[in-house]
Design a protein around this motif. Sequence first.
Motif, PDB file in Angstrom:
ATOM      1  N   THR A  71      36.233  73.541  17.305  1.00 45.42           N
ATOM      2  CA  THR A  71      35.505  72.889  16.209  1.00 45.42           C
ATOM      3  C   THR A  71      34.715  71.683  16.733  1.00 45.42           C
ATOM      4  O   THR A  71      33.734  71.273  16.124  1.00 45.42           O
ATOM      5  CB  THR A  71      36.451  72.389  15.090  1.00 45.42           C
ATOM      6  N   SER A  72      35.114  71.151  17.878  1.00 47.02           N
ATOM      7  CA  SER A  72      34.369  70.028  18.468  1.00 47.02           C
ATOM      8  C   SER A  72      33.138  70.516  19.236  1.00 47.02           C
ATOM      9  O   SER A  72      32.362  69.715  19.745  1.00 47.02           O
ATOM     10  CB  SER A  72      35.256  69.226  19.425  1.00 47.02           C
ATOM     11  N   CYS A  95      27.535  69.028  17.621  1.00 45.68           N
ATOM     12  CA  CYS A  95      28.889  68.774  18.152  1.00 45.68           C
ATOM     13  C   CYS A  95      28.831  68.546  19.661  1.00 45.68           C
ATOM     14  O   CYS A  95      29.499  67.646  20.184  1.00 45.68           O
ATOM     15  CB  CYS A  95      29.806  69.968  17.894  1.00 45.68           C
ATOM     16  N   ASN A 121      27.681  65.173  20.441  1.00 42.48           N
ATOM     17  CA  ASN A 121      28.751  64.210  20.165  1.00 42.48           C
ATOM     18  C   ASN A 121      29.751  64.176  21.333  1.00 42.48           C
ATOM     19  O   ASN A 121      30.187  63.112  21.782  1.00 42.48           O
ATOM     20  CB  ASN A 121      29.445  64.627  18.857  1.00 42.48           C
ATOM     21  N   ARG A 171      31.914  76.504  12.116  1.00 40.29           N
ATOM     22  CA  ARG A 171      31.080  75.386  11.668  1.00 40.29           C
ATOM     23  C   ARG A 171      31.399  75.038  10.215  1.00 40.29           C
ATOM     24  O   ARG A 171      31.159  73.949   9.751  1.00 40.29           O
ATOM     25  CB  ARG A 171      29.595  75.754  11.783  1.00 40.29           C
ATOM     26  N   TRP A 191      40.824  66.681  22.884  1.00 40.26           N
ATOM     27  CA  TRP A 191      39.974  66.311  21.745  1.00 40.26           C
ATOM     28  C   TRP A 191      39.933  67.444  20.735  1.00 40.26           C
ATOM     29  O   TRP A 191      39.572  68.570  21.053  1.00 40.26           O
ATOM     30  CB  TRP A 191      38.564  65.984  22.235  1.00 40.26           C
ATOM     31  N   THR A 192      40.293  67.105  19.500  1.00 40.45           N
ATOM     32  CA  THR A 192      40.372  68.128  18.475  1.00 40.45           C
ATOM     33  C   THR A 192      39.762  67.582  17.187  1.00 40.45           C
ATOM     34  O   THR A 192      38.918  66.671  17.235  1.00 40.45           O
ATOM     35  CB  THR A 192      41.845  68.600  18.347  1.00 40.45           C
ATOM     36  N   ASP A 193      40.161  68.106  16.027  1.00 39.36           N
ATOM     37  CA  ASP A 193      39.541  67.628  14.791  1.00 39.36           C
ATOM     38  C   ASP A 193      40.515  66.875  13.890  1.00 39.36           C
ATOM     39  O   ASP A 193      40.284  66.705  12.707  1.00 39.36           O
ATOM     40  CB  ASP A 193      38.881  68.783  14.029  1.00 39.36           C
ATOM     41  N   SER A 245      43.337  63.305  13.950  1.00 40.78           N
ATOM     42  CA  SER A 245      43.591  62.069  14.713  1.00 40.78           C
ATOM     43  C   SER A 245      45.001  61.995  15.282  1.00 40.78           C
ATOM     44  O   SER A 245      45.548  60.915  15.433  1.00 40.78           O
ATOM     45  CB  SER A 245      43.299  60.856  13.843  1.00 40.78           C
ATOM     46  N   ASN A 302      40.622  62.625  18.131  1.00 37.78           N
ATOM     47  CA  ASN A 302      39.769  63.258  17.131  1.00 37.78           C
ATOM     48  C   ASN A 302      38.304  63.066  17.520  1.00 37.78           C
ATOM     49  O   ASN A 302      37.803  61.940  17.508  1.00 37.78           O
ATOM     50  CB  ASN A 302      40.056  62.629  15.765  1.00 37.78           C
ATOM     51  N   ASN A 354      35.781  63.713  15.842  1.00 37.38           N
ATOM     52  CA  ASN A 354      35.005  63.213  14.699  1.00 37.38           C
ATOM     53  C   ASN A 354      35.304  61.747  14.406  1.00 37.38           C
ATOM     54  O   ASN A 354      34.640  61.142  13.572  1.00 37.38           O
ATOM     55  CB  ASN A 354      35.317  64.027  13.433  1.00 37.38           C
TER      56      ASN A 354
END
Length: 436
Positions: A11-12, A18, A21, A43, A205-207, A209, A263, A265
Motif C-alpha cells: 500500500t506504500s 506513493c 512519498n 489503491r 514501512w507500512t500503513d 503506526s 507508517n 502515511n
Amino acid sequence: MSGITCKFGGTSLADAACVRNVEKIIRANPARRFIVPSAPGKRFAEDKKVTDLLLAWHSLVTQKLDASQPIAMIRERYAEIARELGVKFDVEKELAEIIRVAPQFDGPDYMASRGEYLNGRLIAEYLGATFIDAADFIKFDDEGMLNPVSYDLLGARLEGPGLFVVPGFYGSMPNGRVKTFSRGGSDVTGSIVARASESELYENWTDVSGFRMADPRIVPDAKLIEEITYAELRELSYMGAQVLHDEAIFPVREPGIPINIRNANAPGDPGTIIVSKRVASSPVVGIAGRKGFTMINIEKTLMNKERGFGRRVLSVLEEYGISFEHMPTGIDTISLIVRDDELAQHGVAVLRGIERAVQPDRVILAPGLALIATVGQGMIHHIGAAGRLCTAMADAKINLRVINQGSSEMNIIVGVEENDLEAAVRAIYEAFKSWQ
Ligand code: ASP
C-alpha cells in the motif's frame, strides 16, 4: 557495513504518488540504503493487488483460459507508475519475457514473484539505485528453508556506496527455480537484507503506526505499543495479531537488529520498535485472540498411573498429521486443544483412534473455543496477573473454559466460548491497559 534497511509494503507503493512519498522518506536519512519493495498493493478498497493479479494470470493459464484481463491490468499498473514518475521502464518487454519463461515452471511461485521483481526494477531505476535480483542471493535448501549461506552471498553484494534495491518475497531453490515465501513475505526478505547488510535498524514501512495493545476492530482506542520484544511478538502473532509476517523476526533476532514498524502515511510517528530486551514499562504488552479451536476431552480413571498414556494419545494426532496447541491435564483427564483447520474432517477418526489407543472412559470433541493470549515479559516479576485476568472475566460474566500459563510466564492463555471472544478481549484490555 552499516545503514538502515527499509522495507515498503504494497500500500506504500500502490501508485506514483506513493513512490514519490517513499523516495522522500528514503532521502530524509542517508543511512537508509537498503530498500526492499513489495509489489504494488491496493489503491482503494476494491482495487486488486498486483500479486493477486499475477496469481489469477497463472491460474487462468494453467486452466488454458484467457489471461488477457489480468495481463492488461498489470501492464497498466506499471506503465502508469513509470509514466508518472518519468522513468524509462519497458513494461511490454518485461511482460513478454515473463510470458516466454513462465511455462518452464509448474507452480505459481515464479509468476507470483514478478510483482516484486518488476517493482524493484522500476524503483531502482527511479532512485538511481543498484538493483539486485533476490533469486541470485536468497537461497533455499531442498526443504524450502532459507539457506544461511544467503547472508554472506547477499552481504558481499551489498558492499559499496549508494542505494541498493532488493525485491521482496522470493529467492531460489538449489535447482535455480524461483520460490516465494508465504503471503506477506517481503517482510522476511527485509529481515534477511537487514542481517546480510549488517544494518543497525530494520524499518518496516507500512500503513499503520505500529502495533496496538489489542485489535482495534475490537478495542477501537487500544493503546499503541511503543516497544515489544521478539519473543512477545512471536506469542502474539501466533494468535493471529498480524502487521508483520510471523517469520520476519528470525533473521534479525540473533544479531539483535531492532525492527521499527513505521507508517509511510505518517512518517513522523515513531511506530513500534521490536527489540531483544525492553525496559518493562508495563508488564502486559498485548492481547490477541482467535476463534476456531476444538478441545478433545479425554477421561479415564487412574490415567495418572498409566505409563505412556500421553504418548499414545499424541501418536493418534501424529498419525493424522495434526499438531496441537495446548494440552491441559487433570488427574483423570487430559485435553488437547487443536485448531479446527488442523482437525479438518478427521474429528471422528481421531476420537475412534484415541478409543483404540487408550480405552478411555469417555472422549468427546468440544468445538467452538476461542483462545486469548495475554502477553508480556514483565508478568514474571508481577504478582497477580492471573488473578487480575480471572477477576476481569468474572466481572464481565464470561465463563473460562480453560486457562494455561506457559512456563516462560510470558503468556497466559485463556479459552472462552467463541461468542465471548470480543467481550473477553475488551475486559482483559481494560484490566491491563494501565497496570504498571
Ligand atoms: N506481494 C506479496 C503479497 O501480496 C508479498 C508482500 O507484499 O509481502 O503477499
